[in-house]
Write a protein that holds these residues in place. Sequence first.
Motif, PDB file in Angstrom:
ATOM      1  N   SER A  58       0.789  -1.195  -0.176  1.00  0.00           N
ATOM      2  CA  SER A  58      -0.069  -0.117  -0.087  1.00  0.00           C
ATOM      3  C   SER A  58       0.757   1.262  -0.058  1.00  0.00           C
ATOM      4  CB  SER A  58      -1.064  -0.119   1.105  1.00  0.00           C
ATOM      5  OG  SER A  58      -0.161   0.076   2.260  1.00  0.00           O
ATOM      6  N   LEU A  81       0.683   5.512  -1.348  1.00  0.00           N
ATOM      7  CA  LEU A  81       0.141   6.844  -2.044  1.00  0.00           C
ATOM      8  C   LEU A  81       1.187   7.343  -2.913  1.00  0.00           C
ATOM      9  CD1 LEU A  81      -1.779   8.553   0.773  1.00  0.00           C
ATOM     10  CD2 LEU A  81      -2.648   7.227  -1.015  1.00  0.00           C
ATOM     11  N   CYS A 101      -5.393   2.513  -7.807  1.00  0.00           N
ATOM     12  CA  CYS A 101      -6.340   2.815  -6.896  1.00  0.00           C
ATOM     13  C   CYS A 101      -7.309   1.602  -6.823  1.00  0.00           C
ATOM     14  CB  CYS A 101      -7.211   3.912  -7.536  1.00  0.00           C
ATOM     15  SG  CYS A 101      -8.504   4.222  -6.318  1.00  0.00           S
ATOM     16  N   ASP A 144     -10.182   0.839  -6.741  1.00  0.00           N
ATOM     17  CA  ASP A 144     -11.668   1.265  -6.899  1.00  0.00           C
ATOM     18  C   ASP A 144     -12.158   0.369  -8.071  1.00  0.00           C
ATOM     19  OD1 ASP A 144     -10.553   2.288  -9.224  1.00  0.00           O
ATOM     20  OD2 ASP A 144     -10.954   4.121  -8.493  1.00  0.00           O
ATOM     21  N   ARG A 157     -12.490   0.613 -11.271  1.00  0.00           N
ATOM     22  CA  ARG A 157     -11.523   0.797 -12.419  1.00  0.00           C
ATOM     23  C   ARG A 157     -10.187   0.114 -11.941  1.00  0.00           C
ATOM     24  NH1 ARG A 157     -10.940   6.779 -14.181  1.00  0.00           N
ATOM     25  NH2 ARG A 157     -11.053   7.046 -11.863  1.00  0.00           N
ATOM     26  N   TYR A 209      -3.628   1.556  -3.603  1.00  0.00           N
ATOM     27  CA  TYR A 209      -3.963   2.813  -2.418  1.00  0.00           C
ATOM     28  C   TYR A 209      -5.667   2.494  -2.438  1.00  0.00           C
ATOM     29  CZ  TYR A 209      -4.832   5.918  -6.104  1.00  0.00           C
ATOM     30  OH  TYR A 209      -5.475   6.734  -7.262  1.00  0.00           O
ATOM     31  N   LEU A 210      -6.165   2.997  -1.343  1.00  0.00           N
ATOM     32  CA  LEU A 210      -7.399   3.017  -1.359  1.00  0.00           C
ATOM     33  C   LEU A 210      -7.848   4.345  -1.683  1.00  0.00           C
ATOM     34  CD1 LEU A 210      -7.810   1.237   2.126  1.00  0.00           C
ATOM     35  CD2 LEU A 210      -8.685   0.564  -0.065  1.00  0.00           C
ATOM     36  N   PRO A 211      -8.969   4.544  -2.257  1.00  0.00           N
ATOM     37  CA  PRO A 211      -9.565   5.963  -2.619  1.00  0.00           C
ATOM     38  C   PRO A 211     -10.036   6.505  -1.286  1.00  0.00           C
ATOM     39  CG  PRO A 211     -11.413   4.291  -3.343  1.00  0.00           C
ATOM     40  CD  PRO A 211      -9.852   3.535  -2.819  1.00  0.00           C
ATOM     41  N   MET A 212     -10.057   7.936  -1.264  1.00  0.00           N
ATOM     42  CA  MET A 212     -10.284   8.663   0.003  1.00  0.00           C
ATOM     43  C   MET A 212     -11.003   9.794  -0.407  1.00  0.00           C
ATOM     44  SD  MET A 212      -6.860   8.332   2.636  1.00  0.00           S
ATOM     45  CE  MET A 212      -5.712   8.143   1.037  1.00  0.00           C
ATOM     46  N   PHE A 213     -11.746  10.292   0.321  1.00  0.00           N
ATOM     47  CA  PHE A 213     -12.685  11.462  -0.090  1.00  0.00           C
ATOM     48  C   PHE A 213     -12.796  12.366   1.180  1.00  0.00           C
ATOM     49  CE2 PHE A 213     -14.468   7.367  -2.482  1.00  0.00           C
ATOM     50  CZ  PHE A 213     -14.010   8.075  -3.525  1.00  0.00           C
ATOM     51  N   ARG A 255     -11.872  -5.333   0.844  1.00  0.00           N
ATOM     52  CA  ARG A 255     -12.045  -5.127  -0.580  1.00  0.00           C
ATOM     53  C   ARG A 255     -11.686  -6.161  -1.353  1.00  0.00           C
ATOM     54  NH1 ARG A 255     -12.070   0.100  -3.023  1.00  0.00           N
ATOM     55  NH2 ARG A 255     -13.397   0.365  -1.291  1.00  0.00           N
TER      56      ARG A 255
END
Length: 183
Positions: free
Chosen positions: A49, A51, A57, A59, A61, A97-101, A119
């Motif tokens: 993992s 960034l 990512c 996600d 995609r 990496y994991l998406p972050m918002f 995931r």
Amino acid sequence: LRRRRLFGFSGFGWGLGAYALSRTLTAKAATTKECIETLRARGYAIWASELSPQAVCMDARGKEVLTPLPPKLAVVIGNEALGVTQEMLEAADRRVYLPMFGFSESFNLSVATALILQRLFDWCPEARGDLDEARKSSIRDKWYSNLATNPKVTAVIDAWRARGQAGGVAALDDLRREVRGMT
């Protein structure tokens, strides 16, 4: 479908986790190099993992790129302060990496580990494992024992153990709590 095993690494050692986080079995690696050598000798692909622009990512995609999962997968999660070591990043077959918002810049170690493993289990349900009930009960019993930090917790754990049949520890039927007055 081939059986897959997920492998997790932390700064404290590495562990094989095929059923759930609470079922993680661990062995010690004295160095990152030793851990990498052991993983490679056992046929594991290594994902770290991170960034970075090189990371994929996790996600929808990214799922197209990352699946199907390798038959044996080591997932490396770095600590909050320093992340994954450079040595491990260089050994990694993939960086993810994991998406972050919102305003988040990172997840803490336990959150990141749980989210990444969830995931992967969502993407590859057969990786969840195939332990027989006796082995699951044995692992639960050890896990519950590790939770017993005081007499009050010990009493709760003893009640969980009593739920088991023939001396085993039963799994909780449904973790969702009933809300009173709601239909």
